[in-house]
Motif scaffolding. Structure first.
Motif, PDB file in Angstrom:
ATOM      1  N   THR A 140      -3.585  -2.981 -10.162  1.00  0.00           N
ATOM      2  CA  THR A 140      -2.304  -2.389  -9.780  1.00  0.00           C
ATOM      3  C   THR A 140      -1.782  -1.470 -10.872  1.00  0.00           C
ATOM      4  N   TYR A 141      -1.764  -1.963 -12.101  1.00  0.00           N
ATOM      5  CA  TYR A 141      -1.251  -1.130 -13.187  1.00  0.00           C
ATOM      6  C   TYR A 141      -2.186   0.044 -13.483  1.00  0.00           C
ATOM      7  N   GLY A 142      -3.473  -0.123 -13.215  1.00  0.00           N
ATOM      8  CA  GLY A 142      -4.389   1.005 -13.368  1.00  0.00           C
ATOM      9  C   GLY A 142      -4.041   2.123 -12.397  1.00  0.00           C
ATOM     10  N   ILE A 143      -3.693   1.752 -11.168  1.00  0.00           N
ATOM     11  CA  ILE A 143      -3.273   2.735 -10.168  1.00  0.00           C
ATOM     12  C   ILE A 143      -1.992   3.426 -10.610  1.00  0.00           C
ATOM     13  N   LEU A 144      -1.032   2.640 -11.094  1.00  0.00           N
ATOM     14  CA  LEU A 144       0.259   3.201 -11.485  1.00  0.00           C
ATOM     15  C   LEU A 144       0.125   4.128 -12.693  1.00  0.00           C
ATOM     16  N   ARG A 145      -0.708   3.771 -13.650  1.00  0.00           N
ATOM     17  CA  ARG A 145      -0.845   4.582 -14.865  1.00  0.00           C
ATOM     18  C   ARG A 145      -1.381   5.978 -14.578  1.00  0.00           C
ATOM     19  N   ARG A 146      -2.127   6.113 -13.515  1.00  0.00           N
ATOM     20  CA  ARG A 146      -2.714   7.420 -13.201  1.00  0.00           C
ATOM     21  C   ARG A 146      -1.698   8.376 -12.587  1.00  0.00           C
ATOM     22  N   LEU A 147      -0.520   7.880 -12.256  1.00  0.00           N
ATOM     23  CA  LEU A 147       0.508   8.724 -11.651  1.00  0.00           C
ATOM     24  C   LEU A 147       1.245   9.523 -12.723  1.00  0.00           C
ATOM     25  N   PRO A 148       1.719  10.730 -12.402  1.00  0.00           N
ATOM     26  CA  PRO A 148       2.592  11.464 -13.328  1.00  0.00           C
ATOM     27  C   PRO A 148       3.850  10.652 -13.605  1.00  0.00           C
ATOM     28  N   ALA A 149       4.482  10.894 -14.747  1.00  0.00           N
ATOM     29  CA  ALA A 149       5.615  10.075 -15.172  1.00  0.00           C
ATOM     30  C   ALA A 149       6.717  10.004 -14.117  1.00  0.00           C
ATOM     31  N   LYS A 150       7.077  11.136 -13.529  1.00  0.00           N
ATOM     32  CA  LYS A 150       8.155  11.149 -12.537  1.00  0.00           C
ATOM     33  C   LYS A 150       7.762  10.348 -11.306  1.00  0.00           C
ATOM     34  N   GLU A 151       6.520  10.516 -10.860  1.00  0.00           N
ATOM     35  CA  GLU A 151       6.051   9.779  -9.689  1.00  0.00           C
ATOM     36  C   GLU A 151       5.923   8.290 -10.009  1.00  0.00           C
ATOM     37  N   TYR A 152       5.556   7.979 -11.235  1.00  0.00           N
ATOM     38  CA  TYR A 152       5.447   6.581 -11.668  1.00  0.00           C
ATOM     39  C   TYR A 152       6.773   5.856 -11.475  1.00  0.00           C
ATOM     40  N   ALA A 153       7.861   6.477 -11.931  1.00  0.00           N
ATOM     41  CA  ALA A 153       9.177   5.844 -11.804  1.00  0.00           C
ATOM     42  C   ALA A 153       9.565   5.667 -10.342  1.00  0.00           C
ATOM     43  N   ARG A 154       9.247   6.660  -9.503  1.00  0.00           N
ATOM     44  CA  ARG A 154       9.579   6.557  -8.080  1.00  0.00           C
ATOM     45  C   ARG A 154       8.805   5.420  -7.428  1.00  0.00           C
ATOM     46  N   VAL A 155       7.520   5.306  -7.761  1.00  0.00           N
ATOM     47  CA  VAL A 155       6.692   4.255  -7.171  1.00  0.00           C
ATOM     48  C   VAL A 155       7.152   2.880  -7.631  1.00  0.00           C
ATOM     49  N   ARG A 156       7.468   2.739  -8.918  1.00  0.00           N
ATOM     50  CA  ARG A 156       7.977   1.448  -9.398  1.00  0.00           C
ATOM     51  C   ARG A 156       9.228   1.051  -8.628  1.00  0.00           C
ATOM     52  N   GLY A 157      10.105   2.017  -8.387  1.00  0.00           N
ATOM     53  CA  GLY A 157      11.320   1.727  -7.629  1.00  0.00           C
ATOM     54  C   GLY A 157      11.036   1.311  -6.205  1.00  0.00           C
ATOM     55  N   LEU A 158      10.058   1.948  -5.555  1.00  0.00           N
ATOM     56  CA  LEU A 158       9.713   1.602  -4.181  1.00  0.00           C
ATOM     57  C   LEU A 158       9.101   0.209  -4.092  1.00  0.00           C
ATOM     58  N   LEU A 159       8.326  -0.175  -5.096  1.00  0.00           N
ATOM     59  CA  LEU A 159       7.730  -1.507  -5.096  1.00  0.00           C
ATOM     60  C   LEU A 159       8.778  -2.599  -5.277  1.00  0.00           C
ATOM     61  N   ILE A 160       9.884  -2.251  -5.908  1.00  0.00           N
ATOM     62  CA  ILE A 160      10.986  -3.204  -6.063  1.00  0.00           C
ATOM     63  C   ILE A 160      11.825  -3.266  -4.791  1.00  0.00           C
ATOM     64  N   LYS A 161      12.081  -2.110  -4.212  1.00  0.00           N
ATOM     65  CA  LYS A 161      12.993  -2.016  -3.062  1.00  0.00           C
ATOM     66  C   LYS A 161      12.333  -2.364  -1.741  1.00  0.00           C
ATOM     67  N   HIS A 162      11.020  -2.143  -1.633  1.00  0.00           N
ATOM     68  CA  HIS A 162      10.331  -2.338  -0.351  1.00  0.00           C
ATOM     69  C   HIS A 162       9.088  -3.209  -0.513  1.00  0.00           C
ATOM     70  N   PRO A 163       9.255  -4.485  -0.857  1.00  0.00           N
ATOM     71  CA  PRO A 163       8.089  -5.365  -0.979  1.00  0.00           C
ATOM     72  C   PRO A 163       7.491  -5.785   0.359  1.00  0.00           C
ATOM     73  N   LEU A 170       7.573   1.999   6.318  1.00  0.00           N
ATOM     74  CA  LEU A 170       6.972   2.093   4.998  1.00  0.00           C
ATOM     75  C   LEU A 170       6.283   3.444   4.803  1.00  0.00           C
ATOM     76  N   ARG A 171       5.611   3.936   5.841  1.00  0.00           N
ATOM     77  CA  ARG A 171       4.994   5.249   5.735  1.00  0.00           C
ATOM     78  C   ARG A 171       6.038   6.327   5.457  1.00  0.00           C
ATOM     79  N   ARG A 172       7.184   6.176   6.072  1.00  0.00           N
ATOM     80  CA  ARG A 172       8.251   7.172   5.897  1.00  0.00           C
ATOM     81  C   ARG A 172       8.791   7.151   4.470  1.00  0.00           C
ATOM     82  N   VAL A 173       9.082   5.976   3.944  1.00  0.00           N
ATOM     83  CA  VAL A 173       9.687   5.913   2.611  1.00  0.00           C
ATOM     84  C   VAL A 173       8.670   6.234   1.515  1.00  0.00           C
ATOM     85  N   TRP A 174       7.374   5.947   1.773  1.00  0.00           N
ATOM     86  CA  TRP A 174       6.356   6.220   0.765  1.00  0.00           C
ATOM     87  C   TRP A 174       5.856   7.661   0.829  1.00  0.00           C
ATOM     88  N   ASP A 175       6.111   8.338   1.915  1.00  0.00           N
ATOM     89  CA  ASP A 175       5.845   9.782   2.006  1.00  0.00           C
ATOM     90  C   ASP A 175       4.410  10.136   1.611  1.00  0.00           C
TER      91      ASP A 175
END
Length: 388
Positions: A140-163, A170-175
């Motif tokens: 999981t963290y390997g996937i996240l680390r490969r994201l650009p910094a701005k996208e990383y923060a957005r994805v971390r937020g989505l994983l907290i808000k939409h478990p 989910l397709r809509r919010v994850w775009d």
């Protein structure tokens, strides 16, 4: 280094086949490590081998059974004798795990590490469940680390808000990122959270709550928040023509509704929920408290180096929130590491306050400081009031 041929075969395998193969290789490496350690008691070695054989047997076809005797013997031969016959293993087919004296070969250790198995798992003979969880967290963290910094923060937020959630939403919010990250699983396969084909999301973390009991009345509770009162009961036999309902049985059991456990309803893997969503909720709680005091807060300022940077009255706090089930295991994981930032504060949930002092002793010499969530908030409150 993975060969070009091996890389091509990895691509050719379906996701389910890749998982079967990687789990099989991992199980064989763990079993070989157990066989090579003469200090292990016969009972513990037998249990470890049984766990690994169970994983391997589940991956192999019904027409290629493997007995414990054959398993032990084949650990000294090439890997192809152990792996499922329908899965190509490339250059790993000829890998021998143990040398002539029964010792673990260096290449075996390399292969295990490449499959996200910590070296400590081989040396300390971790259980299959622990290794599997560690692999999932690292993936999981390997996937996240490969994201650009701005996208990383957005994805971390989505994983907290939409478990969890319905696939279309989910397709809509994850775009477009949902299928790329592959962090969700269908709730339909999780029988442990179902009552008559329905499941209930925790009102605190929005992840499926566990159902226990076999009679008419079942207990429904969140594994992470039951201690805070997220506990319900459900009469599985009442109004069978309608969706089941839960009744509050704990102080924090706010109303929740049943959701059909269909293939279109997804939830994060347990590891992602445990190690991303739960600490993320703690991070957000600290963020909100700090902002209420007028502090400047930056979330995940350097991706995964640490979680929150708080600046207030010319002081700063660099925080890494942890939501491990065991404070001792957290200490074991951190005690031989240096903080990625000087003075890093490890923040644990308030319900683990009794373990704070122990954790401080375990990792304090490395340069960490340990606080509970309430302890950090008290420091922020004092800084706001101008106290030292």
């Amino acid at each position: 280094m993975t060969s070009v041929r091996e890389s091509a075969q990895r691509v050719a395998l379906s996701e389910a086949e890749r998982v079967r193969r990687d789990q099989s290789i991992t199980a064989c490496c763990l079993a070989a490590a157990a066989m090579s350690d003469e200090s292990l008691s016969a009972g513990r070695r037998g249990k470890l081998l049984m766990d690994c054989l169970g994983v391997l047997s589940a991956a192999r076809r019904a027409d290629e059974p493997l007995s414990m005797t054959d398993f032990r013997q084949r650990l000294s031969g090439p890997l192809r004798l152990l792996l499922p016959g329908d899965l190509a293993a490339g250059h790993l087919s000829d890998l021998v795990l143990l040398d002539e004296s029964g010792q673990l070969l260096d290449e075996t250790i390399d292969v295990a590490v490449e499959h996200l198995v910590p070296r400590a798992a081989l040396d300390e003979h971790w259980s299959w469940a622990r290794v599997s969880a560690e692999q999932e967290e690292r993936r999981t963290y390997g996937i996240l680390r490969r994201l650009p910094a701005k996208e990383y923060a957005r994805v971390r937020g989505l994983l907290i808000k939409h478990p969890s959630g319905e696939l279309t939403r989910l397709r809509r919010v994850w775009d477009g990122l949902l299928s790329q990250l592959d962090l969700y699983e269908s709730v339909s396969t999780r029988t442990w959270c179902q009552v008559r084909g329905h499941w209930f999301a925790c009102p605190r973390c929005r992840w499926p709550m566990r159902v226990s009991g076999s009679g008419a009345v079942r207990a429904v509770r969140c594994e992470a928040h039951a201690r805070e009162g997220v506990i319900y009961t459900c009469n599985a036999e009442r109004n069978p023509e309608r969706a089941p309902k839960v009744e509050p049985a704990g102080s924090a059991a706010t109303p929740v509704r049943a959701t059909p456990a269909t293939a279109d309803h997804l939830a994060l893997s347990r590891t992602t929920w445990r190690y991303v969503t739960l600490p993320g909720l703690l991070e957000w709680n600290l963020r909100d408290h700090a902002r209420s005091l007028g502090a400047r807060v930056v979330m995940w300022p350097h991706k995964d180096r640490y979680d929150v940077k708080i600046t207030l009255n010319k002081r700063s706090w660099k925080v890494d929130a942890k939501a491990w089930a065991s404070v001792t295991k957290l200490g074991d994981a951190l005690k031989d590491t240096e903080p990625p930032e000087p003075g890093l504060i490890i923040v644990i949930p308030d319900h683990q306050a009794n373990g704070r002092e122990l954790l401080q002793k375990m990792i304090g010499r490395s340069g960490y400081r340990v606080l509970t969530a309430s302890g950090l908030k008290a420091e922020l409150d004092a800084a706001k009031a101008g106290q030292r």
